[in-house]
Design an enzyme around this catalytic site. Structure first.
Site, PDB file in Angstrom:
ATOM      1  N   LYS A   1       0.854   4.428   7.103  1.00 38.79           N
ATOM      2  CA  LYS A   1       0.134   5.004   5.897  1.00 38.79           C
ATOM      3  C   LYS A   1       0.389   6.929   6.019  1.00 38.79           C
ATOM      4  O   LYS A   1       0.875   6.936   7.295  1.00 38.79           O
ATOM      5  CB  LYS A   1      -1.581   5.448   6.035  1.00 38.79           C
ATOM      6  CG  LYS A   1      -2.120   3.821   6.016  1.00 38.79           C
ATOM      7  CD  LYS A   1      -2.487   3.064   4.810  1.00 38.79           C
ATOM      8  CE  LYS A   1      -3.246   2.085   4.038  1.00 38.79           C
ATOM      9  NZ  LYS A   1      -1.748   0.732   4.448  1.00 38.79           N
TER      10      LYS A   1
ATOM     11  N   SER B   1       0.670  -1.040  -0.205  1.00 41.17           N
ATOM     12  CA  SER B   1       0.184   0.048   0.837  1.00 41.17           C
ATOM     13  C   SER B   1       0.553   1.429  -0.220  1.00 41.17           C
ATOM     14  O   SER B   1       0.305   2.314  -0.288  1.00 41.17           O
ATOM     15  CB  SER B   1      -0.796   0.069   1.274  1.00 41.17           C
ATOM     16  OG  SER B   1      -0.328   0.335   2.739  1.00 41.17           O
TER      17      SER B   1
END
Length: 204
Positions: free
Chosen positions: A158, A121
């Site tokens: 993230k 990701s």
């Protein structure tokens, strides 16, 4: 080493347990609070006695300036954190898979632990599957920083963005949608700031 009084042994156990559970020694105020002292100064006197007997080292100028002597530190280096149990501190000893002999100060700010990257990701900024992510432990983040966050007990890496009471955790891969966290009904904990990557652990 000279023998400890029961109270000194209790404080030494508290210090060791705090380091094992959180990765940090307790402050004088925390010691005083947990053991029922009237002030942090009372804790300081016991710490001085422990240092004089050789059980701890005191580093002046910092509230957590307590260190176990080198022979007490069974493991050294940066801990690699594995699977994190729900509700447990990320640096709890049972989460440590192993220690790597990496200088924390090669990262700015200095790294406190390593986390193995799972998934792709964050691949667009060079954080790849299997990499070791160096993390500086902190509890707050600014917009745009890459963080290690715990959302409802899932740990993720993230890019952080906050808009009012809503936090967005953005992937660096167009295949992934942002994770939206509404703080009014969900829990989010910042575990640290990403400060560097060790590529697949090749040189360790």
């Amino acid at each position: 080493m000279r023998p400890l009084t029961p109270r000194q042994a209790e404080i030494l156990d508290l210090i060791k347990n705090n380091i094992a559970e959180t990765g940090m020694p307790p402050t004088r105020a925390e010691i005083a609070n947990r053991l029922g002292f009237k002030s942090a100064n009372a804790a300081e006197e016991h710490l001085k006695a422990l240092a004089k007997k050789g059980f701890i080292e005191i580093m002046p100028g910092t509230s957590r300036g307590i260190r176990l002597p080198q022979e007490e530190q069974v493991e050294t280096g940066l801990p690699l954190i594995g699977q994190v149990a729900a509700g447990e501190p990320i640096l709890a000893q049972e989460h440590v898979e192993q220690y790597y002999q990496v200088d924390p100060n090669m990262f700015k700010p200095a790294a406190d632990f390593l986390l193995r990257v799972r998934g792709d990701s964050m691949k667009n900024i060079g954080i790849l599957e299997g990499d070791l992510l160096a993390v500086h432990k902190m509890q707050q983040a600014r917009n745009g920083q890459v963080v290690v966050a715990r959302v409802d007990d899932d740990v993720t890496v993230k890019r952080f963005e906050q808009k009012g009471n809503v936090i967005y955790l953005h992937a660096e891969n167009e295949d992934y949608n942002p994770i939206k966290v509404d703080l009014s009904c969900q829990s989010l904990t910042i575990e640290g700031l990403a400060v560097g990557v060790i590529r697949n652990g090749d040189w360790l």
